[in-house]
Design a protein around this motif. Sequence first.
Motif, PDB file in Angstrom:
ATOM      1  N   GLY A   1     -90.676  11.368  65.089  1.00  0.00           N
ATOM      2  CA  GLY A   1     -91.376  12.919  65.577  1.00  0.00           C
ATOM      3  C   GLY A   1     -90.786  12.840  66.829  1.00  0.00           C
ATOM      4  O   GLY A   1     -90.343  13.365  67.607  1.00  0.00           O
ATOM      5  N   TRP A   2     -90.880  11.646  67.858  1.00  0.00           N
ATOM      6  CA  TRP A   2     -89.841  11.912  69.091  1.00  0.00           C
ATOM      7  C   TRP A   2     -88.643  12.358  68.904  1.00  0.00           C
ATOM      8  O   TRP A   2     -87.967  12.149  70.661  1.00  0.00           O
ATOM      9  CB  TRP A   2     -90.128  10.157  69.027  1.00  0.00           C
ATOM     10  N   TYR A   3     -87.932  11.724  67.800  1.00  0.00           N
ATOM     11  CA  TYR A   3     -86.470  12.471  67.882  1.00  0.00           C
ATOM     12  C   TYR A   3     -86.436  13.488  68.745  1.00  0.00           C
ATOM     13  O   TYR A   3     -85.501  13.158  69.504  1.00  0.00           O
ATOM     14  CB  TYR A   3     -85.237  11.993  66.724  1.00  0.00           C
ATOM     15  N   PRO A   4     -86.383  15.043  67.744  1.00  0.00           N
ATOM     16  CA  PRO A   4     -86.452  16.351  68.842  1.00  0.00           C
ATOM     17  C   PRO A   4     -87.551  15.761  70.108  1.00  0.00           C
ATOM     18  O   PRO A   4     -86.971  17.301  70.886  1.00  0.00           O
ATOM     19  CB  PRO A   4     -87.146  16.983  67.247  1.00  0.00           C
ATOM     20  N   ILE A   5     -88.302  15.581  70.197  1.00  0.00           N
ATOM     21  CA  ILE A   5     -88.592  15.305  71.522  1.00  0.00           C
ATOM     22  C   ILE A   5     -87.612  14.931  72.834  1.00  0.00           C
ATOM     23  O   ILE A   5     -87.081  15.674  74.167  1.00  0.00           O
ATOM     24  CB  ILE A   5     -90.088  14.710  71.979  1.00  0.00           C
ATOM     25  N   LEU A   6     -87.444  13.821  72.522  1.00  0.00           N
ATOM     26  CA  LEU A   6     -86.901  12.915  73.248  1.00  0.00           C
ATOM     27  C   LEU A   6     -85.150  12.647  73.114  1.00  0.00           C
ATOM     28  O   LEU A   6     -84.070  11.875  74.188  1.00  0.00           O
ATOM     29  CB  LEU A   6     -87.498  11.364  73.542  1.00  0.00           C
ATOM     30  N   GLY A   7     -84.592  13.150  72.546  1.00  0.00           N
ATOM     31  CA  GLY A   7     -82.975  13.224  71.674  1.00  0.00           C
ATOM     32  C   GLY A   7     -82.368  13.536  73.390  1.00  0.00           C
ATOM     33  O   GLY A   7     -82.938  14.564  73.623  1.00  0.00           O
ATOM     34  N   ARG A   8     -81.138  13.572  73.110  1.00  0.00           N
ATOM     35  CA  ARG A   8     -79.795  14.442  73.847  1.00  0.00           C
ATOM     36  C   ARG A   8     -79.654  15.973  73.845  1.00  0.00           C
ATOM     37  O   ARG A   8     -79.621  16.571  74.685  1.00  0.00           O
ATOM     38  CB  ARG A   8     -78.848  13.481  73.301  1.00  0.00           C
TER      39      ARG A   8
END
Length: 288
Positions: A124-131
């Motif tokens: 779930g952190w991917y769409p928050i911290l991703g580029r």
Amino acid sequence: MLERLKGVRLGEVQVLVGPTILWFFLFLIAPLLVILYYSFLTYSSFNVEFTLTLDAWEAVFQPTIYDVFIRSLLIGVAVTVVTLIFGYPLAYYLRFYTSQNGGILLLLFLVIPFWTSAVIRTIGWYPILGRTGVVNKLLIQWGLVDAPIGALLFSPFSQIVGYLGAYIVFMAAPIFISLSQIDEDLLDASETLRGDPIDTFRYVTLPLSLPGVVIGVIFVFVLSIGDFTIPQFLSGGKGTITTLIYLSVNTGLNYPDAAALSIALLVIIFTVVYVLTRFVDISKIAQS
């Protein structure tokens, strides 16, 4: 012999404690002994030979494995410190700036993420911290950066953030319990003796909350150093001891190496817990 056995009378304490001791022996001590035994066995091309050897333990002390141990310990210490920095003020606010029931209710909200899978919480952190994530879009929209920051994900930063989101409740909860057991008369006495809020916190609140702090530190350190999901999905490929244990079994069925790494990690954890409990008596929470 039968007459002697009939003459033995089990006390109430033995009857109550016996099932617990049996449970811990069957499901904790016995499995650990099996793992310890496997750490002395011989590994040969996807097969374990029941020949005693020290090959697995010699591999534990190789420089590469030693570096991974150091990295895992540093990550555990860093996560514990960061979680304490955020968790103590949270517990302090819930204790002194909300009602008792309100503080407990707000603390329970931190448990809600555990209703989902650890893998889902981590990804779930991917769409928050991703580029192309929320944070980078906001930074670009506000004019703070010109291009997305790639270091927000698959980096030590994202790893610490993942640990913080996962384990802050394990730090805040015992501190909140410890703060809740502080006698209000002691705080009033400090105020009567013209102690300012800083002195009251330094000499009254903080010392009395140390048992909760130590319990929280133990929880977070043990859970973070033994976590597999967060390093696997957020570290960017840098291994920890848990990932090495996983790879030893998953790629080559090398159970002796995995067992030796597990026992070494367990010894380190027990050492840290022992040292912490020597300085602070955590049983004071139970006594209160």
